[in-house]
Motif scaffolding. Structure first.
Motif, short mmCIF file in Angstrom:
data_model
loop_
_atom_site.label_atom_id
_atom_site.label_comp_id
_atom_site.label_asym_id
_atom_site.label_seq_id
_atom_site.Cartn_x
_atom_site.Cartn_y
_atom_site.Cartn_z
N GLU A 125 0.93 -1.33 3.38
CA GLU A 125 -0.84 -0.35 2.40
C GLU A 125 -0.73 -0.64 1.53
N LEU A 126 0.56 -0.64 0.39
CA LEU A 126 0.60 -0.10 -0.73
C LEU A 126 0.33 -2.03 -1.93
N ARG A 127 -0.07 -2.93 -1.21
CA ARG A 127 -0.24 -3.21 -1.91
C ARG A 127 -1.77 -4.11 -1.36
N PHE A 174 1.70 2.43 -11.18
CA PHE A 174 2.64 2.10 -9.96
C PHE A 174 3.38 1.39 -10.29
N LEU A 183 7.96 -3.89 0.44
CA LEU A 183 6.45 -2.92 0.51
C LEU A 183 5.76 -2.15 1.60
N ALA A 219 -0.23 5.77 3.92
CA ALA A 219 -0.60 6.14 2.62
C ALA A 219 -1.25 6.74 2.26
N LEU A 248 1.01 9.85 1.22
CA LEU A 248 1.83 9.80 0.65
C LEU A 248 0.79 10.19 -0.92
N LEU A 252 9.45 5.14 -4.61
CA LEU A 252 9.51 4.83 -3.60
C LEU A 252 10.11 4.75 -3.10
N TRP A 273 -4.99 1.11 -2.34
CA TRP A 273 -3.73 1.59 -2.71
C TRP A 273 -4.00 1.70 -4.36
N LYS A 274 -4.28 0.41 -5.87
CA LYS A 274 -4.49 0.51 -7.09
C LYS A 274 -5.66 1.24 -7.64
N CYS A 301 -3.76 4.95 -7.26
CA CYS A 301 -3.23 5.14 -8.22
C CYS A 301 -3.87 5.81 -9.58
#
Length: 174
Positions: A52-54, A69, A49, A141, A144, A88, A58-59, A62
């Motif tokens: 940037e989405l970890r 997510f 992944l 991100a 996204l 994704l 990002w949480k 979301c």
């Protein structure tokens, strides 16, 4: 050198593209979900992944977007889309082509009835540009998050695209 040896060994990935079959045993997105865009999944191992989405940021994004997510890392769960609204299909935002990776996440998601957002990997661009499968491609991100918000604002349009894409993919000679 090791790099030139690998380049020679995997040179076919730059010259020949072999699309994959859809994953057997797909469990379709539940019709009872309607046009909801709440559950967003990455079907794959967390290490694949985008970084940037970890992150906590990002949480938090979301939560702000009011989406759940989830990283589905167990391969036996990858064909299960009954509760999935959006998938994704991405590995990095660094514009790497990944010549050796097929567009399987995209075709699985569409055939299962889920919306897709991807990054511009070579197979994804092939599917979008050559086969005219309509899905969103993002490069960051932030893009996204914007795409998710746009989809949430007009989900019925996105699910119409999924239905149209399903016909394109079924007609495509895998």
């Amino acid at each position: 050198s090791v790099k030139s040896m690998l380049d020679n060994f995997f040179s076919f990935t730059k010259d020949v593209f072999l699309p994959s079959w859809p994953q057997p045993g797909l469990k379709l997105r539940s019709l009872s979900r309607g046009d909801k865009i709440e559950n967003i999944c990455f079907m794959g191992h967390e290490k694949n992944l985008p970084n940037e989405l970890r992150t906590v940021a990002w949480k938090e994004k979301c939560a702000e977007l009011k989406v759940n997510f989830q990283i589905v890392s167990e391969s036996e769960k990858w064909p299960h889309f009954s509760g999935v609204d959006l998938v994704l299909a991405m590995r990095t935002f660094r514009k790497r082509p990944y010549y050796n990776k097929p567009f399987l996440k995209i075709t699985n998601a569409i055939l299962a009835g889920a919306v897709v957002i991807s990054t511009p990997e070579s197979s994804h661009l092939y599917l979008k540009n050559k086969k005219k499968v309509d899905f969103r491609i993002v490069n960051s991100a932030d893009e996204l998050a914007d795409a998710i918000q746009q989809i949430k604002n007009n989900p019925s349009n996105e699910f119409k695209k999924v239905a149209s894409n399903t016909e394109l993919i079924r007609d495509y000679n895998f």
